[in-house]
Design an enzyme around this catalytic site. Structure first.
Site, mmCIF file in Angstrom:
data_model
loop_
_atom_site.group_PDB
_atom_site.id
_atom_site.type_symbol
_atom_site.label_atom_id
_atom_site.label_comp_id
_atom_site.label_asym_id
_atom_site.label_seq_id
_atom_site.Cartn_x
_atom_site.Cartn_y
_atom_site.Cartn_z
ATOM 1 N N ALA A 120 0.795 -1.058 -0.152
ATOM 2 C CA ALA A 120 0.147 -0.077 -0.107
ATOM 3 C C ALA A 120 1.032 1.159 0.235
ATOM 4 O O ALA A 120 2.090 0.960 0.488
ATOM 5 C CB ALA A 120 -0.820 0.107 1.142
ATOM 6 N N GLY A 132 0.781 -5.106 0.859
ATOM 7 C CA GLY A 132 -0.256 -5.580 0.220
ATOM 8 C C GLY A 132 -0.278 -5.901 -1.295
ATOM 9 O O GLY A 132 -1.106 -6.550 -1.820
ATOM 10 N N GLU A 146 -0.098 -9.541 -0.484
ATOM 11 C CA GLU A 146 -1.630 -9.876 -0.124
ATOM 12 C C GLU A 146 -2.424 -9.921 -1.410
ATOM 13 O O GLU A 146 -3.240 -10.812 -1.500
ATOM 14 C CB GLU A 146 -2.213 -8.818 0.994
ATOM 15 N N GLU A 196 4.621 -4.879 7.148
ATOM 16 C CA GLU A 196 3.874 -3.879 7.790
ATOM 17 C C GLU A 196 4.435 -3.507 9.277
ATOM 18 O O GLU A 196 4.393 -2.408 10.009
ATOM 19 C CB GLU A 196 2.417 -4.223 7.997
HETATM 20 N N1 CAA Z 1 4.775 3.252 -0.717
HETATM 21 C C1 CAA Z 1 4.968 4.485 -1.276
HETATM 22 N N2 CAA Z 1 6.266 4.424 -1.950
HETATM 23 C C2 CAA Z 1 7.015 3.356 -1.984
HETATM 24 C C3 CAA Z 1 6.566 2.212 -1.433
HETATM 25 C C4 CAA Z 1 5.242 2.182 -0.781
HETATM 26 N N3 CAA Z 1 4.954 0.995 -0.273
HETATM 27 N N4 CAA Z 1 7.586 1.404 -1.664
HETATM 28 C C5 CAA Z 1 8.714 2.091 -2.424
HETATM 29 N N5 CAA Z 1 8.002 3.261 -2.647
HETATM 30 C C6 CAA Z 1 9.015 4.442 -3.275
HETATM 31 C C7 CAA Z 1 10.042 4.880 -2.192
HETATM 32 O O1 CAA Z 1 9.475 5.925 -1.377
HETATM 33 C C8 CAA Z 1 11.186 5.460 -3.419
HETATM 34 O O2 CAA Z 1 10.478 6.692 -3.790
HETATM 35 P P1 CAA Z 1 11.553 8.074 -4.058
HETATM 36 O O3 CAA Z 1 12.287 7.539 -5.322
HETATM 37 O O4 CAA Z 1 10.456 9.230 -4.391
HETATM 38 O O5 CAA Z 1 12.058 8.166 -2.662
HETATM 39 C C9 CAA Z 1 10.718 4.771 -4.463
HETATM 40 O O6 CAA Z 1 9.390 3.897 -4.297
HETATM 41 C C10 CAA Z 1 11.831 3.560 -4.795
HETATM 42 O O7 CAA Z 1 12.009 2.870 -3.341
HETATM 43 P P2 CAA Z 1 13.446 2.740 -2.906
HETATM 44 O O8 CAA Z 1 14.202 4.043 -2.848
HETATM 45 O O9 CAA Z 1 13.022 2.697 -1.210
HETATM 46 O O10 CAA Z 1 14.064 1.479 -3.409
HETATM 47 P P3 CAA Z 1 14.966 0.310 -2.743
HETATM 48 O O11 CAA Z 1 15.445 -0.510 -3.625
HETATM 49 O O12 CAA Z 1 15.858 1.092 -2.009
HETATM 50 O O13 CAA Z 1 14.180 -0.499 -1.692
HETATM 51 C C11 CAA Z 1 12.254 -1.554 -1.100
HETATM 52 C C12 CAA Z 1 13.033 -1.448 -2.243
HETATM 53 C C13 CAA Z 1 13.002 -2.567 -0.182
HETATM 54 C C14 CAA Z 1 11.063 -2.200 -1.386
HETATM 55 C C15 CAA Z 1 11.645 -0.305 -0.229
HETATM 56 O O14 CAA Z 1 11.041 0.533 -1.104
HETATM 57 C C16 CAA Z 1 10.707 -0.665 0.678
HETATM 58 O O15 CAA Z 1 10.811 -1.192 1.744
HETATM 59 N N6 CAA Z 1 9.493 -0.232 0.207
HETATM 60 C C17 CAA Z 1 8.134 -0.292 1.355
HETATM 61 C C18 CAA Z 1 7.542 -1.715 1.448
HETATM 62 C C19 CAA Z 1 6.511 -1.831 2.449
HETATM 63 O O16 CAA Z 1 6.853 -1.432 3.721
HETATM 64 N N7 CAA Z 1 5.276 -2.361 2.198
HETATM 65 C C20 CAA Z 1 4.368 -2.556 3.064
HETATM 66 C C21 CAA Z 1 3.338 -1.199 2.830
HETATM 67 S S1 CAA Z 1 2.182 -1.104 4.176
HETATM 68 C C22 CAA Z 1 0.994 -2.399 3.581
HETATM 69 O O17 CAA Z 1 0.849 -2.764 2.412
HETATM 70 C C23 CAA Z 1 -0.182 -2.346 4.356
HETATM 71 C C24 CAA Z 1 -1.177 -3.372 3.840
HETATM 72 O O18 CAA Z 1 -1.282 -4.532 4.303
HETATM 73 C C25 CAA Z 1 -2.421 -2.983 2.924
#
Ligand code: CAA
Length: 261
Positions: A66, A112, A115, A135
């Site tokens: 998400a 998500g 999921e 999460e």
């Molecule tokens: N939401 C919004 N933006 C996201 C995102 C997310 N879930 N995942 C990545 N992005 C964005 C980053 O902010 C970044 O944006 P900028 O270039 O503007 O800074 C861009 O995508 C590239 O990401 P990274 O620079 O972080 O890339 P990386 O290769 O260094 O890392 C990653 C990759 C490990 C996947 C890392 O991006 C990450 O940890 N992302 C979040 C994953 C996460 O926590 N997902 C769960 C969300 S909560 C959820 O889903 C709740 C539910 O159950 C519904």
């Protein structure tokens, strides 16, 4: 409908939904979820489509979860609960679609995104993919069905390990624990997913749909009721022209021509 965040295409009888926000690793914002809901409805109603592949644009992510900026903006507990329930309803649309849906997991499938993949019928991952429910690192829990579908797929202990640590696992590890069904080289993923989709698309569509429904309904109930349900779906299949065609073709030693009737 026109889509901003998805690419929705058709290749013969296979529908393809591609998440197309690669700059944010295809994160699911509200607008994307609204479009996903519409795309699933669109393909479900299209008689020319017999199976669907879901994947992500770019070579880095399937869906990284998400959209965290939207999660940050949730105002209170009620809004949070509504956010989760709304997303769950959209994933149920995939699970309950009359068409089989294959997740082609081409990179990160997190939160998500994992999921979403679990709501699909079959999961095929690139050997470079990474999966997880991170999460807990954001101070929340999975909200799009992860605490429920993950233990059903991999068992309670492994689900708790993944959800309580937030650890990401490789595609190979995901295969070992049953989170994905196939792992293929990354550059072969889409061809392999489409080939599987085409193979299923060549079967009797009503039987495919009722077999999917029988498995979905039956695995959520007790064995006696589940088998009674299976018998009712078997009965429906017996009422189709395709049953006559399939059995006749076998006896005449020729390939069947299924019509979905
Ligand atoms: N939401 C919004 N933006 C996201 C995102 C997310 N879930 N995942 C990545 N992005 C964005 C980053 O902010 C970044 O944006 P900028 O270039 O503007 O800074 C861009 O995508 C590239 O990401 P990274 O620079 O972080 O890339 P990386 O290769 O260094 O890392 C990653 C990759 C490990 C996947 C890392 O991006 C990450 O940890 N992302 C979040 C994953 C996460 O926590 N997902 C769960 C969300 S909560 C959820 O889903 C709740 C539910 O159950 C519904």
């Amino acid at each position: 409908m026109g889509y901003q965040n998805l690419l929705v295409t058709r290749e013969a009888s296979v529908g393809i939904i591609m998440f197309n926000r690669p700059k944010v690793l295809n994160a699911l914002n509200r607008a994307t979820m609204v479009e996903l809901s519409a795309a699933v409805d669109e393909l479900d109603c299209d008689e020319g489509v017999r199976s669907v592949v879901v994947t992500g644009a770019g070579d880095k992510a399937f869906v990284a979860g998400a959209d965290i900026s939207e999660l940050r903006a949730i105002a209170d507990a009620v809004q949070g609960a509504e956010f989760a329930a709304w997303g769950q309803r959209i994933l149920f649309k995939i699970e309950n679609s009359s068409k089989p849906v294959i997740a082609a997991i081409n990179g990160y499938a997190l939160g998500g995104g994992c999921e979403l993949a679990m709501a699909c019928d079959i999961r095929m991952a690139a050997d470079t993919a990474k999966l997880g429910q991170p999460e807990i690192n954001l101070g929340i829990i999975p909200g799009y069905g992860g605490t429920q579908r993950l233990p059903r797929l991999v068992g309670k202990g492994r689900a708790k390990w993944l959800i309580l640590t937030g650890d990401m696992i490789t595609a190979q590890e995901a295969l070992r624990i049953g989170l994905v069904d196939f792992v293929v080289p990354a550059d072969e993923l889409m061809d392999a997913a489409k080939e599987l989709a085409r193979k299923i698309a060549g079967k009797a569509p009503l039987a495919v749909s009722w077999a999917k429904r029988s498995i979905n309904v039956g695995t959520e109930t007790d064995l006696v009721a589940a088998c009674a349900y299976e018998a009712s779906q078997f009965g429906l299949a017996c009422g189709t022209e395709d049953r006559l065609e399939g059995t006749t073709a076998f006896l005449e030693k020729r390939p069947p021509q299924f019509k979905g009737k």
